[in-house]
Design an enzyme around this catalytic site. Structure first.
Site, PDB file in Angstrom:
ATOM      1  CD  GLU A   1      -2.681   0.766   2.105  1.00 24.53           C
ATOM      2  OE1 GLU A   1      -3.845   0.314   2.314  1.00 24.53           O
ATOM      3  OE2 GLU A   1      -3.005   1.787   3.291  1.00 24.53           O
TER       4      GLU A   1
ATOM      5  CB  ALA B   1     -18.830   1.475   2.970  1.00 28.16           C
TER       6      ALA B   1
ATOM      7  CE  LYS C   1       8.656   4.415   7.617  1.00 27.23           C
ATOM      8  NZ  LYS C   1       7.939   4.376   8.129  1.00 27.23           N
TER       9      LYS C   1
END
Ligand code: FAD
Length: 287
Positions: free
Chosen positions: A17, A123, A270
């Site tokens: 992600e 949602a 990262k």
């Protein structure tokens, strides 16, 4: 590629992600991090929408660049809590025109000032809207320890069922640090007749304080083993990173060994963390 096709295959999946930057001046740095992760050729990558302080305006451009540069399928997040139907439709048009085929449909957290949309409450309503628009593979979020606002895990699972009925074809979990919690949760989903693929969301701890704070906010239970590591290495970033990657790797190996086929790593922009986790699993993810 639609993720439903990927999930239908036998091979385990490993995905990462990224989240868009908080400010415009950080765009290039985040874009580079996203591409460095994409270079690892994960099964797919997700790009969040306004989560964790990131803005929503770069979700489509980052997803598009990942797909065009490295041919890695992407899952673009989309929230509705503060959006009008018109804004949602605009975003869907943009995603379609850039060839993005997968959406993680979310309500989003209620803003602190309480200003919410009158068009969407849950949602599941966004999912209905996307189904109506057509052409996307749609996923939703699920919470092995229950969503914070829900009165009980059982009630939350009933509401998860509404998302699946609305057209959500897979569910990605919130982070958890004890796999038994996920296994129990999946049993409960099955007992309620929910059998869509579950993607286990794994957070490698690289910043102990930050994670402990966000676990407190989300109600995620921290096992003793985890707390000991965080207390011992929390002030030593390099040691914490090494321990965090090892903890996440062990968690993932146990998940795959237990038949959980799809793992999504909250890689927090990262590339080095994504790369090390992928390297630790190189033989295992061959399937
Ligand atoms: P919903 O499914 O609408 O559920 C919200 C609450 O309402 C739950 O308590 C549920 O039980 C209840 N509920 C649902 N339907 C009904 C109903 N019909 N009647 C009564 N109650 C109901 N946030 C971002 O801002 N951007 C992101 O990119 C992002 N990505 C995420 C990715 C994952 C994998 C996860 C787990 C979370 C993510 N979030 C993101 C956070 C998410 O937006 C919040 O957790 C939010 O509070 C709930 O979103 P949801 O889509 O699960 O909401």
């Amino acid at each position: 590629m639609k993720l439903s096709e990927l999930f239908a295959k036998e091979k385990p999946t490993l995905s990462f992600e990224v989240f868009p930057p908080k400010t415009d001046d950080l765009y290039e740095k985040v874009e580079q991090a996203a591409l460095d992760i994409a270079k690892l050729s994960p099964d797919y990558m997700s790009v969040t929408y306004g989560a964790g302080g990131g803005t929503s305006k770069y979700t489509v451009s980052i997803a598009k660049d990942i797909e065009r540069t490295y041919n890695v399928p992407t899952l673009a997040h989309l929230t509705c809590v503060s959006s009008s139907k018109e804004t949602v439709r605009e975003q869907l048009k943009k995603l379609r025109s850039e060839g993005i085929e997968n959406i993680l449909a979310l309500r989003g957290d209620i803003p602190k000032d309480g200003a919410v949309s009158t068009d969407y409450k849950y949602a599941s309503q966004l999912i209905e809207e996307i189904v109506d628009f057509g052409g996307f593979c749609i996923g939703g979020a699920c919470y092995p320890e229950g969503h914070l606002e829900s009165e009980s895990l059982e009630q939350d699972i009933v509401n998860i069922g509404k998302k699946v009925e609305a057209g959500c074809s897979f569910l990605t979990t919130q982070m958890f640090f004890n796999n038994d919690i996920l296994y129990d949760y999946i049993d409960k989903l099955h007992r309620k007749g929910i059998f869509v693929p579950i993607v286990a969301g794994i957070m490698p701890i690289t910043n102990a304080r930050q994670i402990m704070r966000s676990c407190e906010l989300s109600g995620t239970v921290l096992p003793k083993r985890f707390i000991k590591i965080a207390e011992r290495y929390g002030d030593n970033p390099a040691a914490m990173k090494q321990a965090g990657i090892a903890y996440a790797t062990e968690q993932i190996i146990d998940l795959y060994a237990s038949g959980i086929k799809n793992v999504h790593v909250y890689s927090m922009n990262k590339p080095d963390v994504a790369e090390q986790i992928q390297a630790n699993l190189s033989e295992i993810i061959k399937g």
